[in-house]
Design a protein around this motif. Sequence first.
Motif, mmCIF file in Angstrom:
data_model
loop_
_atom_site.group_PDB
_atom_site.id
_atom_site.type_symbol
_atom_site.label_atom_id
_atom_site.label_comp_id
_atom_site.label_asym_id
_atom_site.label_seq_id
_atom_site.Cartn_x
_atom_site.Cartn_y
_atom_site.Cartn_z
ATOM 1 N N TYR A 178 36.801 14.385 130.607
ATOM 2 C CA TYR A 178 35.376 14.703 130.663
ATOM 3 C C TYR A 178 35.183 16.205 130.827
ATOM 4 C CZ TYR A 178 30.424 14.255 131.788
ATOM 5 O OH TYR A 178 29.054 14.366 131.770
ATOM 6 N N LEU A 179 35.999 16.823 131.680
ATOM 7 C CA LEU A 179 35.919 18.273 131.878
ATOM 8 C C LEU A 179 36.290 19.019 130.600
ATOM 9 C CD1 LEU A 179 37.533 18.462 135.431
ATOM 10 C CD2 LEU A 179 35.160 19.046 134.870
ATOM 11 N N ALA A 180 37.269 18.484 129.857
ATOM 12 C CA ALA A 180 37.680 19.123 128.601
ATOM 13 C C ALA A 180 36.515 19.197 127.626
ATOM 14 C CB ALA A 180 38.854 18.372 127.981
ATOM 15 N N SER A 200 30.840 7.700 139.581
ATOM 16 C CA SER A 200 31.142 7.666 138.151
ATOM 17 C C SER A 200 31.968 8.889 137.772
ATOM 18 C CB SER A 200 29.849 7.636 137.334
ATOM 19 O OG SER A 200 29.172 8.880 137.457
ATOM 20 N N ILE A 201 32.585 8.837 136.600
ATOM 21 C CA ILE A 201 33.371 9.973 136.111
ATOM 22 C C ILE A 201 32.474 11.201 135.969
ATOM 23 C CG2 ILE A 201 34.779 10.850 134.206
ATOM 24 C CD1 ILE A 201 36.111 8.676 135.913
ATOM 25 N N GLU A 202 31.256 10.988 135.476
ATOM 26 C CA GLU A 202 30.330 12.110 135.306
ATOM 27 C C GLU A 202 30.019 12.775 136.643
ATOM 28 O OE1 GLU A 202 29.568 9.184 131.974
ATOM 29 O OE2 GLU A 202 29.925 9.074 134.132
ATOM 30 N N ALA A 249 30.998 16.559 137.799
ATOM 31 C CA ALA A 249 29.962 17.494 138.247
ATOM 32 C C ALA A 249 30.355 18.128 139.577
ATOM 33 C CB ALA A 249 28.623 16.766 138.381
ATOM 34 N N THR A 250 30.945 17.333 140.470
ATOM 35 C CA THR A 250 31.363 17.860 141.760
ATOM 36 C C THR A 250 32.555 18.800 141.598
ATOM 37 O OG1 THR A 250 30.622 15.798 142.780
ATOM 38 C CG2 THR A 250 32.004 17.229 144.117
ATOM 39 N N VAL A 251 33.461 18.474 140.676
ATOM 40 C CA VAL A 251 34.580 19.382 140.386
ATOM 41 C C VAL A 251 34.039 20.739 139.938
ATOM 42 C CG1 VAL A 251 36.499 19.837 138.800
ATOM 43 C CG2 VAL A 251 36.277 17.587 139.861
ATOM 44 N N LEU A 252 33.031 20.721 139.071
ATOM 45 C CA LEU A 252 32.445 21.972 138.586
ATOM 46 C C LEU A 252 31.800 22.764 139.723
ATOM 47 C CD1 LEU A 252 30.873 20.677 135.264
ATOM 48 C CD2 LEU A 252 32.800 22.253 135.474
ATOM 49 N N GLN A 253 31.169 22.058 140.656
ATOM 50 C CA GLN A 253 30.592 22.731 141.829
ATOM 51 C C GLN A 253 31.694 23.414 142.642
ATOM 52 O OE1 GLN A 253 28.533 19.468 143.802
ATOM 53 N NE2 GLN A 253 26.587 20.502 143.471
ATOM 54 N N LEU A 254 32.779 22.698 142.878
ATOM 55 C CA LEU A 254 33.877 23.243 143.680
ATOM 56 C C LEU A 254 34.560 24.406 142.968
ATOM 57 C CD1 LEU A 254 35.379 19.887 145.004
ATOM 58 C CD2 LEU A 254 34.103 21.593 146.316
ATOM 59 N N MET A 255 34.665 24.317 141.649
ATOM 60 C CA MET A 255 35.224 25.431 140.882
ATOM 61 C C MET A 255 34.349 26.673 141.031
ATOM 62 S SD MET A 255 36.406 23.611 137.307
ATOM 63 C CE MET A 255 36.786 25.196 136.538
ATOM 64 N N ILE A 275 23.878 19.931 137.612
ATOM 65 C CA ILE A 275 24.771 19.423 138.654
ATOM 66 C C ILE A 275 24.063 18.314 139.407
ATOM 67 C CG2 ILE A 275 25.815 19.992 140.894
ATOM 68 C CD1 ILE A 275 27.445 20.940 138.592
ATOM 69 N N ASP A 276 24.764 17.234 139.666
ATOM 70 C CA ASP A 276 24.243 16.188 140.528
ATOM 71 C C ASP A 276 24.253 16.711 141.966
ATOM 72 O OD1 ASP A 276 24.225 13.862 142.310
ATOM 73 O OD2 ASP A 276 24.351 12.716 140.463
ATOM 74 N N PRO A 277 23.140 16.636 142.680
ATOM 75 C CA PRO A 277 23.092 17.228 144.013
ATOM 76 C C PRO A 277 23.997 16.554 145.028
ATOM 77 C CG PRO A 277 21.109 15.954 143.556
ATOM 78 C CD PRO A 277 21.873 16.038 142.274
ATOM 79 N N ALA A 278 24.389 15.300 144.796
ATOM 80 C CA ALA A 278 25.247 14.614 145.764
ATOM 81 C C ALA A 278 26.686 14.999 145.527
ATOM 82 C CB ALA A 278 25.086 13.102 145.623
ATOM 83 N N SER A 279 27.256 15.821 146.388
ATOM 84 C CA SER A 279 28.605 16.327 146.152
ATOM 85 C C SER A 279 29.679 15.353 146.544
ATOM 86 C CB SER A 279 28.813 17.639 146.919
ATOM 87 O OG SER A 279 28.824 17.382 148.309
ATOM 88 N N GLY A 280 29.526 14.659 147.665
ATOM 89 C CA GLY A 280 30.537 13.697 148.090
ATOM 90 C C GLY A 280 31.864 14.337 148.409
ATOM 91 N N VAL A 281 31.884 15.585 148.820
ATOM 92 C CA VAL A 281 33.134 16.273 149.134
ATOM 93 C C VAL A 281 33.553 15.934 150.549
ATOM 94 C CG1 VAL A 281 34.275 18.512 149.313
ATOM 95 C CG2 VAL A 281 32.533 18.142 147.570
ATOM 96 N N LEU A 282 34.826 15.579 150.706
ATOM 97 C CA LEU A 282 35.344 15.262 152.026
ATOM 98 C C LEU A 282 35.880 16.526 152.689
ATOM 99 C CD1 LEU A 282 37.278 12.000 151.193
ATOM 100 C CD2 LEU A 282 34.997 12.203 152.130
#
Length: 295
Positions: free
Chosen positions: A163-165, A257-259, A263-269, A287-294
Amino acid sequence: MPSRTINLHLVSDSTGETLNSIARATLSRFEDPHVIHHRWSLIRSRLQLDRVLEGIQSEPGPVLFTLVDRSLRLALEEHCQRLHIEHMSPLEPVMEMLQQAIGAPAREKRGAQHVMDADYFRRIDAMHYVLAHDDGQGTAGIAEADVCIVGVSRSSKTPTCFYLANRGIKAANVPLVPGAPLPVELETAPCPVIGLHIETNALIEIRRHRLKLIGAHGVHHDATDYVDHEAVKAEIQAARRLCTRHGWPVIDVTRRSIEETAATVLQLMEAWHARRGARPPEPPRSIDPASGVLA
């Protein structure tokens, strides 16, 4: 009260992916919608449009359209008005707002988002990269990665990377295997490393399904460490501790979801590059506002 069945016509002079995405996003807000999709793509001539008009008349229902050609657009609108059918070009309000803000008219060019430009070739290059660096392959190439995804087996690393690709991101992924050493290249990766976490029961279900799909004959699904509850729990905990030890952020993908994960990966990047005063390779457009980062 059960919803009634409707016909939904999606009329486009290009691939129709934009309308498909809009329809999918909006219909997901309804509970069990009964919708029959009629997808009319690459409509670029009056002859082609006439077939669409016949289809709308025989199976009337709301019409969403993206047509650049003014004559085709007017013909479709007049036909819908005559039949008293709701119709809308969902991009028009956005286009008008941006034209006012930018102070210049938009180009009348169909399929402009699908042109073979530098971004297109970057996405193709990223796709080749993901294929060559999937599941721990080609670890020497981690030095070229934009991001590296790590996690236990079946934690959605591969689909996230693909998906990122599609966003032009070169994403390598490395499985965290109990007892196996990390690749040296990962320890010194010049890009953000992000872990994917998944709850034990959810992972076991995914792995059991995987075993059934590959036809693991003779393997008792509850006896192997691959799906044993305590073994899987220990594997997940070990992966989490490893990420914590290296300071790698972790995303919980259990109900994501994968999407949303991408989106969270992109935020962290973006955050990783911001801390270093650098610019990420592909800034996310939404970006989806819910990051869900632990933590």
